[in-house]
Design an enzyme around this catalytic site. Sequence first.
Site, mmCIF file in Angstrom:
data_model
loop_
_atom_site.group_PDB
_atom_site.id
_atom_site.type_symbol
_atom_site.label_atom_id
_atom_site.label_comp_id
_atom_site.label_asym_id
_atom_site.label_seq_id
_atom_site.Cartn_x
_atom_site.Cartn_y
_atom_site.Cartn_z
ATOM 1 N N LYS A 216 -4.113 -42.170 20.926
ATOM 2 C CA LYS A 216 -2.499 -42.488 20.660
ATOM 3 C C LYS A 216 -2.103 -43.210 18.958
ATOM 4 O O LYS A 216 -2.774 -43.792 18.146
ATOM 5 C CB LYS A 216 -2.281 -44.009 21.518
ATOM 6 C CG LYS A 216 -2.389 -43.513 22.411
ATOM 7 C CD LYS A 216 -1.505 -44.135 23.749
ATOM 8 C CE LYS A 216 -1.317 -43.283 25.300
ATOM 9 N NZ LYS A 216 -0.595 -44.236 26.624
ATOM 10 N N ARG A 251 -8.396 -43.245 30.600
ATOM 11 C CA ARG A 251 -7.937 -41.886 30.772
ATOM 12 C C ARG A 251 -8.146 -41.453 29.058
ATOM 13 O O ARG A 251 -7.440 -42.461 28.189
ATOM 14 C CB ARG A 251 -6.602 -41.694 31.217
ATOM 15 C CG ARG A 251 -5.585 -40.544 31.485
ATOM 16 C CD ARG A 251 -4.687 -41.383 31.828
ATOM 17 N NE ARG A 251 -3.306 -39.723 32.009
ATOM 18 C CZ ARG A 251 -3.169 -38.754 30.930
ATOM 19 N NH1 ARG A 251 -2.676 -39.837 29.373
ATOM 20 N NH2 ARG A 251 -2.167 -38.087 30.916
#
Length: 279
Positions: A216, A251
């Site tokens: 991210k 995840r």
Amino acid sequence: MPVSGVGTLVMGILNLTPDSFSDGGRLQSLEGAVRTARRMLAQGADLLDLGGQSTRPGADDIGAEREIGRVLPVLQAIRAAHPEAVLSVDTFRAPVAEAALAAGADWINDVGGGRRDPEILKVVAAAGCPYVLMHSRGDSRSMDDLAVYGDVVQEVRQELLVATERALAAGVKAAQVIWDPGLGFAKTTEQNLELLRRLSELAGDGFPLLVGPSRKRFIGAVLEEPRPRARLWGTAAVCGQAIAAGAAILRVHDVGPVVQTARMVDALCWPQQAAPAWG
């Protein structure tokens, strides 16, 4: 310790979109998606998360029909090839969730936490399946403008509690609910880091925590690394912190390295835990 009591699970990400932030367009064929699923399972993924709607900042909303068209053929093919696999579908839409569960999905992973389509809560309640309830604000177009908090950890916690009460009122059982603090969704880099530093405050409410840091922007900002696929080591570091703070599920895109990271951190932090089997 992880709420699951049996070690940290690793959820492999299968983005079936042309515009996801780090791997959009990489799974454009059915055969390629099934091959990727096979590889992730062989690398130790405990479950796979299939998504047909990009939720990156600025992503276009494609609607339920197109999302179903992307997800169902892959879901059915993976289910046929790997009947033992635990399959999750990443959607905030009730029609997609309903179709996916009918086609063999085991979990629903809702980035909207029941807020963007409240009917999804009835679908999940009827199915009795695990339900990942993620914290977010706004949508892909507006979330960056909504990253305004006094105390980000306590405000995320309170908003998760409100969303959970809404889910319970719709018939979802508490045992179905898994919390996701929503790293990168309506959070700045510093807010994401603060959530990770104080993740144990969220773990204290008793719901299993899923953490999704993979590749991210906040990792790229800290590392000064603009290439999402080059953020593996930063992702692994975040995963280690998350496990130490009590996360039950990670995840990620890079399943093999994170499975090794999780097993090592589990052995260091939670030596009494068995091999991952929760869910």
